[in-house]
Each structure stands twice: as C-alpha cells, then as structure tokens.
Design an enzyme around this catalytic site. Structure first.
Site, PDB file in Angstrom:
ATOM      1  N   LYS A   1     -19.486  61.408  25.926  1.00  0.00           N
ATOM      2  CA  LYS A   1     -19.364  62.046  24.709  1.00  0.00           C
ATOM      3  C   LYS A   1     -20.175  61.090  23.469  1.00  0.00           C
ATOM      4  O   LYS A   1     -20.455  60.028  23.670  1.00  0.00           O
ATOM      5  CB  LYS A   1     -18.017  62.246  24.225  1.00  0.00           C
ATOM      6  CG  LYS A   1     -17.320  60.871  23.917  1.00  0.00           C
ATOM      7  CD  LYS A   1     -17.534  60.224  22.593  1.00  0.00           C
ATOM      8  CE  LYS A   1     -17.034  61.072  21.511  1.00  0.00           C
ATOM      9  NZ  LYS A   1     -17.744  60.613  20.389  1.00  0.00           N
TER      10      LYS A   1
ATOM     11  N   THR B   1     -19.559  57.650  18.124  1.00  0.00           N
ATOM     12  CA  THR B   1     -19.533  56.634  19.433  1.00  0.00           C
ATOM     13  C   THR B   1     -19.999  57.155  20.507  1.00  0.00           C
ATOM     14  O   THR B   1     -19.761  58.506  20.670  1.00  0.00           O
ATOM     15  CB  THR B   1     -17.929  56.193  19.397  1.00  0.00           C
ATOM     16  OG1 THR B   1     -17.465  55.508  18.320  1.00  0.00           O
ATOM     17  CG2 THR B   1     -17.772  55.618  20.571  1.00  0.00           C
TER      18      THR B   1
END
Length: 499
Positions: free
Chosen positions: A233, A251
């Site tokens: 992700k 992130t």
C-alpha cells in the site's frame, strides 16, 4: 541492474493494454483476478473493520458512509516461517518499526521465524514514545497468546508476531478497539485462504490508496511447485529508503508470503536486493515515511511435484551454500514481483495522472546513477512539467546538477557530455525518440513530436552521462527510478489535515 531493467520492461508490456483504457478507473484497470491455485500454501488470513481511525478521531459522518473497508488484518502461517524485513531509515521510526527491527535482531544467529503478521490502517503509531512501543508489544503478545496452540512454535521467539501500522502520525493506537476486533479475527472462525480473503487483507492496508494492491505468481524450485503473493500500500508520503535492521542506509507497507523453502539469511539477502532496485527506486512526493516496511515470509509448505529430477530433501531449506542456482531463481522471482508492486504504488500516487520512468546511465557507480535519477524524480518542477506534458529538459538538467553524489570514487558529472532524450513508453510503436539536449547543448524541440510522446500516461526520460568525468568505458553504471506527476488533486488531498 540490467536484469532489473529487463524485468521492468516485461512488466511495462504487460500493463500496456490497460494504460490505453484511460476511461476506466485505476481500480478497474489494476485490480486483477487472483487464481486460487496461485495462493501460497500454509497461510490463513482474516480482516475486519475495527474502527481505528474513528476511534482516534471520531467523525459522525463515518457512521453514515455505508459499509466501511477493513482496517485490521491478520496473516497466519501454519508453521513458523522464515521472515525477513527492510525498514525506513527515517530517524523518527514508528513503534512497529522499532519493535520489528529489535525482534529480527534478537532472533539472530539462528534466523528469525514468525507465525503471524498483524496490520492496521488509520493510525501509524509513530512519534508516540515509550507508550506507543508498549501498545505494539501488547497487541503482538495478544496475537501470540490467542492463536490456536497448533500454530504456535514450541519455543516462542522474539519475532513470532510482527506488526505493521499506517495512518495518522502522533496518535497512540486505540488498543481497546483493536483488542476487541482481534478476538473476532482469531476466534471467529474467519481465518481462511481464498482470493477474496486475501483481497480484503489488501484493502485493510489502504489509506489514501484508490485500489488494493495484490499480485501472485508460481514457479518451480527443484521439485517444489512454489507460489508467492505480495500486498503493498502507498499513495502519499512515498520516497522509501529501506534497509536491513540496524543498517546505515502516507507510508509504504508491503508483505510478501511464499511457500518456498528459503532459509532466513538467504531470504533477507534476496529481499534486500529486490527492494534495492524496486521500492527504493520510487517516489511520489519525496517524503520518506516513519513507517516504511517490507516483510517477507517463507514457510516451506510448497508441494512436491512427482517425477521431477531435481529433488530437494524433505525439510531442506534453500541457501546460498546449499542451492545457489535455485536461490538465484527465487531471487529473480522476488525481484520481479517487487518491481510490479512498486510500480503499482507509483501508479496510485495521490492525484497521479502520469507514470514517469527516469533512466540515468553512463555514471561512475550505481549509487551515483541512483542519486541523479532520484533527484530528477523528486523535483517538483519536473513533476509539474510532466503533468503539463512539457518536454522541459532544463528542469531535468537542473535537478541532475544538484544531485548529491557519493564522492567515494571521485566521479562527477561533466556538463558538456550530458544527453537528455524523451522516448516512447515500452510497447508503443512508431514514435521516434526526441533528443532535447546533446553533449550539454540544447536542441530545438519539435513541439508536435513532444506532444505525441508526452500525451501518453507513461513517460520515459533517458539521461545519458556518457561517462561524465571518466571515459564511457570506465563509467557505464545505470539506475532506473519511477515517479509520477504533481496534479491539483495531490494538493487537494494533502491540504486536508484529516487525510
């Protein structure tokens, strides 16, 4: 590096047909069906909506937004799996990063093993001090204790359970909220292995991502039919620089699960090499996160194919000393998969409309080529030019010129040698390359030719140093970086503090 470039070219060709379908959403183009037969053996997964983000920042609208996506996920191996990891080098490492790096180091020299990985979105648990680390440790211990005893190792180790977190920085995890949801995951008979369950796990990792990122592949290692799966992700706060625990070097999170029988030390080395030429070569906005982590699990549960001539002894693990050729094959598969996953992150960059490849060649070392490619890829002016389909070689040259080189070898850029060329995306035929700068001298740019090249979603920029301060024979290193454009949508997303 040439191997990585060849792999990247194959991936680009595979995605050519979906790039042409620009009227489709990113989810429609890049979420692909997963064959149940390609899932790695010996893993069970579960995910659920725990309400992590709403617990730390209550919003009445959240209750009215329909069925929420999962935000908590658990991956369990039926047997202790070899585990490897690379982590952010940001000085403000989040609590789960600190816990994981400490755990992997404590598991040496026998090699770290894991039975589960817990992941949450909505709260990064970063910059939360001693209490944040204690929250991670409490949840890790809860998973270790609540899993079916059959899943536990006979002698628990420090790396048995690791955690991944992503989301808002500076807020502690809502441990009570997560604890209640965890009991459901572990005891609710929801742990399973099928494409839908794995896709929901990928959805649980998402924050500002527009689609879940999940891929699988199969390959033979000796007489074992191996499978490998990857989830990642990331859409914002993406400019990873990850390295081994204790190394010097929104992130990025990633998980690779394979049933291949790989020894822990060999798995760590393969992961580091794969990340070096994939995740460490992408940028969305130039911001390195506090939480960047890629974990790899290898549980050795791949089935044996009868009749294969190259047999692996029962229970044997592949290492550099025991099976160097098989390990090289595994490394190539892992690198290929990491490249594909890294590209998906860039394609899903916040507000991104262009996928930009920057290739730098003719440098004194890979590190110098990488530094120049990184500098170009993170330049806001270059990224804005790519958004506007502007063949602005001046911005590219400027960013190359202020790149921080290693200085170890004495090699440097020679401004009188540099070439800048725009080339057609891989698989696009009939469009000639467009030289914009040759031997440091600008050419008159054919605007119609430039528009034809830059109208594509994929843009390729070739920067040839031609040896720089050395001869072309002495300096032939190259590196490839992947980035995206800056759009108004990126500003809109990141101007909202709630994201």
């Amino acid at each position: 590096m040439r191997t990585a470039c060849c792999i990247a070219q194959r991936i680009a060709r595979a995605h050519l047909h979906v790039r042409a379908q620009s009227t489709l959403s990113k989810a429609e183009r890049f979420v692909v069906p997963i064959d149940a037969k390609s899932l790695p053996r010996g893993y069970l997964v579960a995910s659920t909506y725990a309400g992590v983000k709403n617990a730390i920042s209550p919003s009445p609208a959240a209750a009215l937004s329909g069925v929420p996506k999962p935000d908590l996920a658990l991956v369990v191996s039926s047997t202790p799996a070899a585990i490897a990891g690379v982590f952010t080098t940001n000085k403000f490492q989040a609590a789960p990063v600190v816990h994981a790096t400490n755990a992997l180091q404590a598991a040496q020299p026998n090699g770290p093993r894991a039975i589960a990985v817990l992941a949450n979105s909505g709260c990064a648990n970063a910059v939360t001090g001693k209490e944040g680390l204690e929250d991670t440790e409490e949840l890790v211990e809860l998973v270790r204790n609540e899993l079916n005893p059959a899943s536990k190792p006979s002698q628990p180790g420090p790396s048995d359970v690791l955690m991944l977190s992503t989301g808002v920085i500076g807020v502690r995890l809502p441990v009570g909220t997560i604890r209640r949801a965890l009991y459901h995951l572990v005891h609710g008979q929801v742990l399973q292995s099928n494409p839908e369950a794995w896709l929901d796990v990928a959805r649980a990792y998402m924050t500002t991502d527009t689609f879940p990122k999940l891929r699988t592949r199969q390959f033979m290692l000796g007489d074992r039919q191996c499978s490998m799966l990857a989830i990642d992700k990331g859409a914002g706060m993406i400019h990873p620089h990850m390295t081994t625990p204790g190394g010097l070097h929104a992130t990025l999170l990633g998980l690779v699960a394979t049933d291949a029988p790989i020894a822990p030390a060999a798995l760590q080395k393969c992961l580091e090499e794969a990340v070096r030429v994939s995740f460490n070569c992408i940028s969305v906005d130039g911001d390195m996160s506090t939480n960047d982590t890629i974990l790899a699990l290898a549980n050795g549960q791949a089935p044996t194919v009868q009749g294969s001539a190259d047999k692996l002894p029962h229970g044997a693990e592949i290492s550099e000393s025991s099976h160097p050729a098989l390990l090289a094959k595994f490394s190539e598969q892992l690198t290929s998969l990491c490249l594909e996953m890294a590209h998906l992150v860039v394609r899903d960059g916040e507000g991104a409309e262009k996928f930009v490849q920057v290739r730098v060649r003719g440098a004194g070392s890979y590190e110098d080529a990488h530094a120049i490619a990184s500098s170009i890829s993170t330049s806001s002016l270059v990224k804005c030019a790519m958004h506007g389909a502007d063949a602005n070689w001046g911005r590219i040259l400027c960013a190359a010129g202020y790149a921080t080189l290693t200085g170890k070898s004495g090699w440097t850029i020679d401004p009188h040698k540099v070439n800048v060329t725009f080339v057609a995306p891989e698989g696009v035929q009939g469009i000639a390359p467009l030289p914009a700068l040759v031997n440091g001298t600008p050419l008159v740019v054919d605007e119609a030719h430039a528009a034809e090249l830059l109208r594509h979603e994929d843009i390729c920029v070739d920067v040839d140093m031609q040896g720089g301060s050395w001869s072309a024979k002495e300096a032939d290193a190259e590196a490839v970086f992947w980035t995206c454009d800056f759009s108004k949508e990126y500003v809109a997303i990141n101007g909202d503090y709630r994201t």
